[in-house]
Design an enzyme around this catalytic site. Structure first.
Site, mmCIF file in Angstrom:
data_model
loop_
_atom_site.group_PDB
_atom_site.id
_atom_site.type_symbol
_atom_site.label_atom_id
_atom_site.label_comp_id
_atom_site.label_asym_id
_atom_site.label_seq_id
_atom_site.Cartn_x
_atom_site.Cartn_y
_atom_site.Cartn_z
ATOM 1 C CB SER A 9 -1.048 0.015 1.186
ATOM 2 O OG SER A 9 -1.293 1.344 1.219
ATOM 3 C CG HIS A 34 -3.737 -1.561 -1.378
ATOM 4 N ND1 HIS A 34 -4.960 -2.399 -1.651
ATOM 5 C CD2 HIS A 34 -4.019 -0.697 -0.655
ATOM 6 C CE1 HIS A 34 -6.036 -1.735 -0.960
ATOM 7 N NE2 HIS A 34 -5.571 -0.988 -0.254
ATOM 8 C CG ASP A 36 -4.831 2.541 0.975
ATOM 9 O OD1 ASP A 36 -5.982 1.804 0.823
ATOM 10 O OD2 ASP A 36 -3.911 2.139 1.379
ATOM 11 C CG MET A 38 -8.176 7.340 2.411
ATOM 12 S SD MET A 38 -7.120 7.378 4.099
ATOM 13 C CE MET A 38 -6.501 5.728 3.918
ATOM 14 C CG HIS A 67 -9.347 0.395 -0.277
ATOM 15 N ND1 HIS A 67 -8.599 0.184 0.956
ATOM 16 C CD2 HIS A 67 -10.599 0.493 -0.101
ATOM 17 C CE1 HIS A 67 -9.579 -0.055 1.767
ATOM 18 N NE2 HIS A 67 -10.762 0.303 1.087
ATOM 19 C CG MET A 69 -11.106 3.461 2.201
ATOM 20 S SD MET A 69 -9.572 3.443 2.812
ATOM 21 C CE MET A 69 -8.461 3.525 1.517
ATOM 22 C CG MET A 138 -11.520 -2.537 5.015
ATOM 23 S SD MET A 138 -10.078 -2.037 4.214
ATOM 24 C CE MET A 138 -9.023 -1.443 5.573
ATOM 25 N N GLY A 143 -8.677 4.370 7.144
ATOM 26 C CA GLY A 143 -8.476 5.634 7.147
ATOM 27 C C GLY A 143 -6.877 6.104 7.510
ATOM 28 N N GLY A 145 -2.652 4.266 7.780
ATOM 29 C CA GLY A 145 -1.881 3.325 7.691
ATOM 30 C C GLY A 145 -1.050 2.947 9.152
ATOM 31 N N GLY A 146 -0.550 1.811 9.508
ATOM 32 C CA GLY A 146 0.087 1.615 10.759
ATOM 33 C C GLY A 146 -0.924 1.144 11.919
ATOM 34 C CG ASP A 176 -6.198 -2.765 3.228
ATOM 35 O OD1 ASP A 176 -5.115 -2.437 3.804
ATOM 36 O OD2 ASP A 176 -6.772 -1.776 2.652
ATOM 37 N N GLY A 177 -4.733 -4.122 6.260
ATOM 38 C CA GLY A 177 -4.840 -3.569 7.492
ATOM 39 C C GLY A 177 -3.957 -4.103 8.547
ATOM 40 N N GLY A 178 -2.838 -3.715 9.010
ATOM 41 C CA GLY A 178 -2.174 -4.328 9.995
ATOM 42 C C GLY A 178 -1.613 -5.740 9.745
ATOM 43 N N GLY A 198 1.342 -1.739 4.346
ATOM 44 C CA GLY A 198 1.797 -0.596 3.896
ATOM 45 C C GLY A 198 2.896 -0.577 4.941
HETATM 46 C C1 DX5 Z 1 -6.410 1.641 5.709
HETATM 47 C C2 DX5 Z 1 -5.803 1.476 3.983
HETATM 48 C C3 DX5 Z 1 -4.792 0.344 4.119
HETATM 49 C C4 DX5 Z 1 -3.452 0.819 4.861
HETATM 50 C C5 DX5 Z 1 -2.803 -0.299 5.340
HETATM 51 O O1 DX5 Z 1 -7.056 2.618 5.746
HETATM 52 O O2 DX5 Z 1 -6.839 0.970 3.533
HETATM 53 O O3 DX5 Z 1 -4.256 -0.110 2.847
HETATM 54 O O4 DX5 Z 1 -2.492 1.421 4.016
HETATM 55 O O5 DX5 Z 1 -1.569 -0.071 6.121
HETATM 56 P P1 DX5 Z 1 -0.868 -0.968 6.954
HETATM 57 O O6 DX5 Z 1 -0.513 -1.960 6.309
HETATM 58 O O7 DX5 Z 1 0.106 0.039 7.743
HETATM 59 O O8 DX5 Z 1 -1.879 -1.248 8.048
HETATM 60 ZN ZN ZN Z 2 -6.288 0.092 1.489
#
Ligand code: DX5
Ligand code: ZN
Length: 245
Positions: A9, A34, A36, A38, A67, A69, A138, A143, A145-146, A176-178, A198
């Site tokens: 990401s 990927h 994102d 937003m 993606h 959002m 998800m 919203g 990363g990290g 996706d996420g964490g 990400g």
């Molecule tokens: C969160 C995003 C993810 C994000 C993942 O809203 O949709 O794609 O970048 O980041 P990590 O891998 O750091 O959780």
């Molecule tokens: Zn994403």
């Protein structure tokens, strides 16, 4: 077991050197990029739009996994399609006429994905599943990363895998996420085909993207690896199974 695909990401990449970052993950073995998007409304953050997707399309041959959002994705499907998106994934929470939205993505010649927030039940995508190319689960609230992976989502991933298998169609299951090296095996064991990562990749020590991508991919290895020894994957799966008992 088919190879797990890795989708870095770019949210956690260095935006001042985006082309270099894309080239680096491509050389490091990424399977998709990927992206994102937003809107500062559906999620409390603002990122990028169609011009960046168009710019990315010129610097990589990898599929662009976009993606969305955003509150009203219908208004931007044409722009993202023309910008060169390979996959366009919309949130069920933002689409009251989801079937129409999915059809309009496909009419543009783009692969259609649907996604749902951690608190949204899987039943919300049951009717649309036979029409889509990708289901994104998800594992954080979107919203940023990290964030930390929500462990309870593992069960949802398993249920999603079963739901996809019942359709008899090849719908890709993405998470996706964490996603990190230490939880990837459990996520793949639950049934994921694509891991989005990400911060795990772009904030890797020494910017060693290749190492992290290889480690994430190894999570999808079978119990007897090339050398016939149990892999880290099988050990981690065993321990995650134990933990769930
Ligand atoms: C969160 C995003 C993810 C994000 C993942 O809203 O949709 O794609 O970048 O980041 P990590 O891998 O750091 O959780
Ligand atoms: Zn994403």
């Amino acid at each position: 077991m088919p190879k797990v695909r890795i989708a870095p990401s770019i949210l956690s990449s260095d935006f001042a050197h985006l082309a270099d970052e894309i080239a680096a993950v491509e050389q490091a073995g990424a399977d998709l990029v990927h992206v994102d998007v937003m809107d500062g409304h559906f999620v409390p953050n603002l990122t990028i739009g169609p011009p960046i997707v168009e710019a990315l399309r010129k610097v990589t041959t990898l599929p662009l996994d976009v993606h969305l959002m955003m509150t009203n994705p219908d208004a931007f499907i044409r722009e993202f399609a023309e910008a060169g998106a390979t996959y366009l994934t919309v949130h069920v929470e933002a689409c009251p006429h989801l079937h129409r939205t999915v059809q309009s993505i496909k009419e543009k010649g783009v692969q259609a994905g649907v996604t749902l927030n951690p608190a949204t039940p899987l039943t919300s995508v049951e009717e649309i599943l036979p029409d889509v190319d990708l289901l994104l689960i998800m594992s954080v609230n979107p919203g940023f990363g990290g964030q930390r992976f929500i462990v309870r989502v593992l069960d949802k991933i398993k249920q999603a895998r079963a739901m996809i298998d019942r359709t008899g169609r090849s719908v890709l299951l993405e998470v996706d996420g964490g996603v990190k090296v230490d939880n990837a095996a459990a996520i793949v064991a639950a049934g994921a085909d694509i891991l989005v990562a990400g911060s795990a990749i772009f904030e890797a020590p020494g910017h060693d993207y290749r190492r992290v991508i290889a480690q994430l991919r190894a999570s999808g290895a079978t119990d007897s690896g090339d050398n016939g020894k149990p892999t880290g994957h099988s050990k981690a799966v065993a321990s995650s199974r134990k933990a769930r008992r």
